[in-house]
Design a protein around this motif. Structure first.
Motif, PDB file in Angstrom:
ATOM      1  N   THR A 162      -9.925   2.663  24.375  1.00  0.00           N
ATOM      2  CA  THR A 162      -8.783   1.952  24.945  1.00  0.00           C
ATOM      3  C   THR A 162      -8.406   0.744  24.085  1.00  0.00           C
ATOM      4  OG1 THR A 162      -9.459   2.650  27.158  1.00  0.00           O
ATOM      5  CG2 THR A 162      -7.898   0.820  27.023  1.00  0.00           C
ATOM      6  N   VAL A 163      -9.415   0.016  23.625  1.00  0.00           N
ATOM      7  CA  VAL A 163      -9.162  -1.128  22.743  1.00  0.00           C
ATOM      8  C   VAL A 163      -8.522  -0.652  21.443  1.00  0.00           C
ATOM      9  CG1 VAL A 163     -10.331  -2.891  21.341  1.00  0.00           C
ATOM     10  CG2 VAL A 163     -10.939  -2.594  23.741  1.00  0.00           C
ATOM     11  N   ALA A 164      -9.011   0.472  20.906  1.00  0.00           N
ATOM     12  CA  ALA A 164      -8.454   1.000  19.658  1.00  0.00           C
ATOM     13  C   ALA A 164      -7.005   1.434  19.841  1.00  0.00           C
ATOM     14  CB  ALA A 164      -9.300   2.172  19.161  1.00  0.00           C
ATOM     15  N   ILE A 165      -6.704   2.122  20.942  1.00  0.00           N
ATOM     16  CA  ILE A 165      -5.323   2.551  21.190  1.00  0.00           C
ATOM     17  C   ILE A 165      -4.406   1.341  21.334  1.00  0.00           C
ATOM     18  CG2 ILE A 165      -3.813   3.600  22.929  1.00  0.00           C
ATOM     19  CD1 ILE A 165      -5.920   5.748  23.314  1.00  0.00           C
ATOM     20  N   THR A 166      -4.884   0.316  22.025  1.00  0.00           N
ATOM     21  CA  THR A 166      -4.089  -0.903  22.187  1.00  0.00           C
ATOM     22  C   THR A 166      -3.831  -1.576  20.840  1.00  0.00           C
ATOM     23  OG1 THR A 166      -5.096  -1.198  24.369  1.00  0.00           O
ATOM     24  CG2 THR A 166      -3.969  -3.094  23.413  1.00  0.00           C
ATOM     25  N   ALA A 167      -4.856  -1.682  20.012  1.00  0.00           N
ATOM     26  CA  ALA A 167      -4.690  -2.308  18.705  1.00  0.00           C
ATOM     27  C   ALA A 167      -3.740  -1.497  17.827  1.00  0.00           C
ATOM     28  CB  ALA A 167      -6.049  -2.444  18.015  1.00  0.00           C
ATOM     29  N   TRP A 168      -3.879  -0.179  17.815  1.00  0.00           N
ATOM     30  CA  TRP A 168      -2.975   0.665  17.031  1.00  0.00           C
ATOM     31  C   TRP A 168      -1.544   0.544  17.542  1.00  0.00           C
ATOM     32  CZ3 TRP A 168      -3.972   2.226  12.427  1.00  0.00           C
ATOM     33  CH2 TRP A 168      -5.251   2.565  12.045  1.00  0.00           C
ATOM     34  N   PHE A 169      -1.379   0.453  18.865  1.00  0.00           N
ATOM     35  CA  PHE A 169      -0.047   0.314  19.447  1.00  0.00           C
ATOM     36  C   PHE A 169       0.632  -0.959  18.943  1.00  0.00           C
ATOM     37  CE2 PHE A 169       2.672  -1.362  22.863  1.00  0.00           C
ATOM     38  CZ  PHE A 169       3.620  -0.351  22.921  1.00  0.00           C
ATOM     39  N   PHE A 170      -0.114  -2.067  18.931  1.00  0.00           N
ATOM     40  CA  PHE A 170       0.465  -3.319  18.455  1.00  0.00           C
ATOM     41  C   PHE A 170       0.766  -3.278  16.960  1.00  0.00           C
ATOM     42  CE2 PHE A 170      -1.393  -5.274  22.362  1.00  0.00           C
ATOM     43  CZ  PHE A 170      -0.194  -5.648  22.908  1.00  0.00           C
ATOM     44  N   ILE A 171      -0.077  -2.634  16.182  1.00  0.00           N
ATOM     45  CA  ILE A 171       0.171  -2.517  14.743  1.00  0.00           C
ATOM     46  C   ILE A 171       1.454  -1.703  14.498  1.00  0.00           C
ATOM     47  CG2 ILE A 171      -0.684  -1.476  12.596  1.00  0.00           C
ATOM     48  CD1 ILE A 171      -2.107  -4.046  13.314  1.00  0.00           C
ATOM     49  N   VAL A 172       1.621  -0.601  15.233  1.00  0.00           N
ATOM     50  CA  VAL A 172       2.819   0.225  15.080  1.00  0.00           C
ATOM     51  C   VAL A 172       4.065  -0.549  15.520  1.00  0.00           C
ATOM     52  CG1 VAL A 172       3.984   2.305  15.929  1.00  0.00           C
ATOM     53  CG2 VAL A 172       1.624   2.428  15.207  1.00  0.00           C
ATOM     54  N   CYS A 173       3.965  -1.290  16.619  1.00  0.00           N
ATOM     55  CA  CYS A 173       5.107  -2.080  17.099  1.00  0.00           C
ATOM     56  C   CYS A 173       5.498  -3.172  16.104  1.00  0.00           C
ATOM     57  CB  CYS A 173       4.806  -2.690  18.453  1.00  0.00           C
ATOM     58  SG  CYS A 173       4.830  -1.506  19.801  1.00  0.00           S
ATOM     59  N   ILE A 174       4.503  -3.816  15.496  1.00  0.00           N
ATOM     60  CA  ILE A 174       4.796  -4.829  14.479  1.00  0.00           C
ATOM     61  C   ILE A 174       5.466  -4.197  13.279  1.00  0.00           C
ATOM     62  CG2 ILE A 174       3.701  -6.391  12.809  1.00  0.00           C
ATOM     63  CD1 ILE A 174       1.620  -7.032  15.005  1.00  0.00           C
ATOM     64  N   ALA A 219       0.845  -1.199   0.000  1.00  0.00           N
ATOM     65  CA  ALA A 219       0.000   0.000   0.000  1.00  0.00           C
ATOM     66  C   ALA A 219       0.879   1.247   0.000  1.00  0.00           C
ATOM     67  CB  ALA A 219      -0.903  -0.001   1.221  1.00  0.00           C
ATOM     68  N   ALA A 220       0.336   2.315  -0.511  1.00  0.00           N
ATOM     69  CA  ALA A 220       1.084   3.569  -0.615  1.00  0.00           C
ATOM     70  C   ALA A 220       1.124   4.276   0.739  1.00  0.00           C
ATOM     71  CB  ALA A 220       0.427   4.455  -1.659  1.00  0.00           C
ATOM     72  N   ALA A 221       1.737   5.443   0.735  1.00  0.00           N
ATOM     73  CA  ALA A 221       1.910   6.192   1.983  1.00  0.00           C
ATOM     74  C   ALA A 221       0.600   6.763   2.511  1.00  0.00           C
ATOM     75  CB  ALA A 221       2.912   7.320   1.766  1.00  0.00           C
ATOM     76  N   TRP A 222      -0.418   6.868   1.673  1.00  0.00           N
ATOM     77  CA  TRP A 222      -1.682   7.423   2.140  1.00  0.00           C
ATOM     78  C   TRP A 222      -2.319   6.547   3.211  1.00  0.00           C
ATOM     79  CZ3 TRP A 222      -5.892   4.317   1.576  1.00  0.00           C
ATOM     80  CH2 TRP A 222      -5.816   3.304   0.626  1.00  0.00           C
ATOM     81  N   ILE A 223      -2.003   5.265   3.208  1.00  0.00           N
ATOM     82  CA  ILE A 223      -2.571   4.371   4.215  1.00  0.00           C
ATOM     83  C   ILE A 223      -2.034   4.709   5.609  1.00  0.00           C
ATOM     84  CG2 ILE A 223      -1.026   2.367   4.331  1.00  0.00           C
ATOM     85  CD1 ILE A 223      -3.554   0.706   3.735  1.00  0.00           C
ATOM     86  N   GLY A 224      -0.792   5.191   5.659  1.00  0.00           N
ATOM     87  CA  GLY A 224      -0.226   5.628   6.932  1.00  0.00           C
ATOM     88  C   GLY A 224      -0.873   6.897   7.444  1.00  0.00           C
ATOM     89  N   ALA A 225      -1.244   7.790   6.535  1.00  0.00           N
ATOM     90  CA  ALA A 225      -1.928   9.019   6.940  1.00  0.00           C
ATOM     91  C   ALA A 225      -3.298   8.715   7.536  1.00  0.00           C
ATOM     92  CB  ALA A 225      -2.073   9.954   5.745  1.00  0.00           C
ATOM     93  N   PHE A 226      -4.020   7.785   6.912  1.00  0.00           N
ATOM     94  CA  PHE A 226      -5.300   7.377   7.485  1.00  0.00           C
ATOM     95  C   PHE A 226      -5.100   6.644   8.812  1.00  0.00           C
ATOM     96  CE2 PHE A 226      -7.060   7.886   3.161  1.00  0.00           C
ATOM     97  CZ  PHE A 226      -8.112   8.723   3.494  1.00  0.00           C
ATOM     98  N   GLY A 227      -4.024   5.905   8.930  1.00  0.00           N
ATOM     99  CA  GLY A 227      -3.707   5.240  10.190  1.00  0.00           C
ATOM    100  C   GLY A 227      -3.445   6.235  11.301  1.00  0.00           C
ATOM    101  N   PHE A 228      -2.712   7.293  10.976  1.00  0.00           N
ATOM    102  CA  PHE A 228      -2.466   8.333  11.977  1.00  0.00           C
ATOM    103  C   PHE A 228      -3.767   9.003  12.389  1.00  0.00           C
ATOM    104  CE2 PHE A 228      -1.451  12.699  13.214  1.00  0.00           C
ATOM    105  CZ  PHE A 228      -0.613  12.433  14.280  1.00  0.00           C
ATOM    106  N   THR A 229      -4.684   9.172  11.449  1.00  0.00           N
ATOM    107  CA  THR A 229      -6.000   9.725  11.780  1.00  0.00           C
ATOM    108  C   THR A 229      -6.745   8.805  12.741  1.00  0.00           C
ATOM    109  OG1 THR A 229      -6.093  10.770   9.608  1.00  0.00           O
ATOM    110  CG2 THR A 229      -8.164  10.545  10.788  1.00  0.00           C
ATOM    111  N   GLY A 230      -6.643   7.505  12.533  1.00  0.00           N
ATOM    112  CA  GLY A 230      -7.277   6.544  13.444  1.00  0.00           C
ATOM    113  C   GLY A 230      -6.684   6.596  14.839  1.00  0.00           C
ATOM    114  N   ILE A 231      -5.364   6.772  14.919  1.00  0.00           N
ATOM    115  CA  ILE A 231      -4.716   6.890  16.226  1.00  0.00           C
ATOM    116  C   ILE A 231      -5.175   8.167  16.933  1.00  0.00           C
ATOM    117  CG2 ILE A 231      -2.491   7.219  17.374  1.00  0.00           C
ATOM    118  CD1 ILE A 231      -1.266   5.451  15.160  1.00  0.00           C
ATOM    119  N   ALA A 232      -5.263   9.263  16.186  1.00  0.00           N
ATOM    120  CA  ALA A 232      -5.720  10.526  16.771  1.00  0.00           C
ATOM    121  C   ALA A 232      -7.166  10.424  17.241  1.00  0.00           C
ATOM    122  CB  ALA A 232      -5.560  11.657  15.756  1.00  0.00           C
ATOM    123  N   MET A 233      -8.010   9.729  16.466  1.00  0.00           N
ATOM    124  CA  MET A 233      -9.408   9.548  16.886  1.00  0.00           C
ATOM    125  C   MET A 233      -9.485   8.748  18.179  1.00  0.00           C
ATOM    126  SD  MET A 233     -11.744   9.072  13.425  1.00  0.00           S
ATOM    127  CE  MET A 233     -11.590   7.333  13.463  1.00  0.00           C
TER     128      MET A 233
END
Length: 106
Positions: free
Chosen positions: A90-102, A46-60
Protein backbone atom coordinates in the motif's frame (compact mmCIF):
# COMPACT_ATOMS: atom_id res chain seq x y z
CA UNK A 1 -0.09 -17.66 42.07
CA UNK A 2 1.99 -19.57 39.56
CA UNK A 3 1.01 -19.68 35.95
CA UNK A 4 -0.05 -23.03 34.54
CA UNK A 5 2.04 -24.29 31.70
CA UNK A 6 0.11 -24.88 28.54
CA UNK A 7 1.31 -26.85 25.60
CA UNK A 8 0.16 -26.36 22.06
CA UNK A 9 0.65 -29.10 19.52
CA UNK A 10 -0.78 -27.07 16.69
CA UNK A 11 1.71 -26.19 13.98
CA UNK A 12 1.45 -22.60 12.92
CA UNK A 13 3.02 -21.62 9.64
CA UNK A 14 3.63 -18.34 7.95
CA UNK A 15 1.37 -17.68 5.02
CA UNK A 16 3.07 -18.21 1.67
CA UNK A 17 0.99 -15.45 0.10
CA UNK A 18 1.98 -13.12 2.93
CA UNK A 19 5.67 -13.77 2.34
CA UNK A 20 5.23 -13.16 -1.40
CA UNK A 21 3.35 -9.92 -0.65
CA UNK A 22 6.16 -8.77 1.64
CA UNK A 23 8.85 -9.52 -0.95
CA UNK A 24 6.90 -7.74 -3.70
CA UNK A 25 6.14 -4.69 -1.54
CA UNK A 26 9.71 -4.28 -0.32
CA UNK A 27 11.02 -4.95 -3.84
CA UNK A 28 8.76 -2.26 -5.24
CA UNK A 29 9.93 0.26 -2.65
CA UNK A 30 13.58 -0.61 -3.30
CA UNK A 31 12.98 -0.20 -7.03
CA UNK A 32 11.45 3.21 -6.36
CA UNK A 33 14.40 4.32 -4.23
CA UNK A 34 16.98 3.10 -6.75
CA UNK A 35 15.19 4.81 -9.65
CA UNK A 36 14.88 8.04 -7.69
CA UNK A 37 18.60 7.92 -6.93
CA UNK A 38 19.48 7.25 -10.58
CA UNK A 39 17.20 10.04 -11.74
CA UNK A 40 18.74 12.41 -9.20
CA UNK A 41 22.29 11.52 -10.22
CA UNK A 42 21.46 11.99 -13.91
CA UNK A 43 19.82 15.36 -13.10
CA UNK A 44 16.47 14.33 -14.59
CA UNK A 45 17.81 13.34 -18.01
CA UNK A 46 17.33 9.59 -17.63
CA UNK A 47 16.38 7.57 -20.68
CA UNK A 48 13.11 5.78 -21.32
CA UNK A 49 14.34 2.57 -19.70
CA UNK A 50 13.83 4.16 -16.29
CA UNK A 51 10.11 4.37 -17.03
CA UNK A 52 10.00 0.68 -17.91
CA UNK A 53 11.57 -0.21 -14.58
CA UNK A 54 9.12 2.16 -12.90
CA UNK A 55 6.20 0.35 -14.50
CA UNK A 56 7.67 -2.91 -13.20
CA UNK A 57 7.72 -1.42 -9.70
CA UNK A 58 4.08 -0.38 -10.01
CA UNK A 59 3.13 -3.88 -11.18
CA UNK A 60 5.03 -5.43 -8.26
CA UNK A 61 3.19 -3.21 -5.78
CA UNK A 62 -0.22 -4.07 -7.26
CA UNK A 63 0.53 -7.79 -7.25
CA UNK A 64 1.86 -7.51 -3.70
CA UNK A 65 -1.36 -5.89 -2.57
CA UNK A 66 -3.38 -8.64 -4.23
CA UNK A 67 -1.29 -11.36 -2.57
CA UNK A 68 -1.51 -9.51 0.74
CA UNK A 69 -5.29 -9.47 0.72
CA UNK A 70 -5.48 -13.12 -0.30
CA UNK A 71 -3.07 -14.10 2.48
CA UNK A 72 -5.64 -13.17 5.12
CA UNK A 73 -7.80 -16.08 3.92
CA UNK A 74 -5.08 -18.70 4.52
CA UNK A 75 -5.45 -21.08 7.45
CA UNK A 76 -2.98 -21.81 10.27
CA UNK A 77 -0.80 -18.79 9.88
CA UNK A 78 0.89 -16.05 11.79
CA UNK A 79 -0.40 -12.65 10.78
CA UNK A 80 2.91 -10.77 10.61
CA UNK A 81 3.74 -11.24 6.93
CA UNK A 82 0.10 -10.78 5.91
CA UNK A 83 -0.08 -7.38 7.57
CA UNK A 84 3.46 -6.27 6.77
CA UNK A 85 3.20 -7.23 3.09
CA UNK A 86 -0.14 -5.49 2.67
CA UNK A 87 1.13 -2.34 4.37
CA UNK A 88 4.36 -2.26 2.33
CA UNK A 89 2.47 -2.74 -0.92
CA UNK A 90 0.00 0.00 0.00
CA UNK A 91 2.85 2.38 0.83
CA UNK A 92 4.54 1.49 -2.47
CA UNK A 93 1.36 2.09 -4.50
CA UNK A 94 0.86 5.43 -2.75
CA UNK A 95 4.45 6.50 -3.43
CA UNK A 96 4.25 5.45 -7.09
CA UNK A 97 0.93 7.29 -7.43
CA UNK A 98 2.49 10.53 -6.19
CA UNK A 99 5.54 10.11 -8.45
CA UNK A 100 3.27 9.61 -11.49
CA UNK A 101 1.11 12.61 -10.51
CA UNK A 102 4.19 14.82 -10.14
CA UNK A 103 5.40 13.66 -13.54
CA UNK A 104 2.06 14.40 -15.18
CA UNK A 105 1.88 17.85 -13.61
CA UNK A 106 5.08 19.01 -15.31
Amino acid sequence: MAKKQSYSFEEKKHSGNGIVATVLGVGSLLTLLVLLLISFLMKGTAAAWIGAFGFTGIAMACCGLSYGFSSFRDECKYGFFCKFGTIMSTVAITAWFFIVCIGLAK
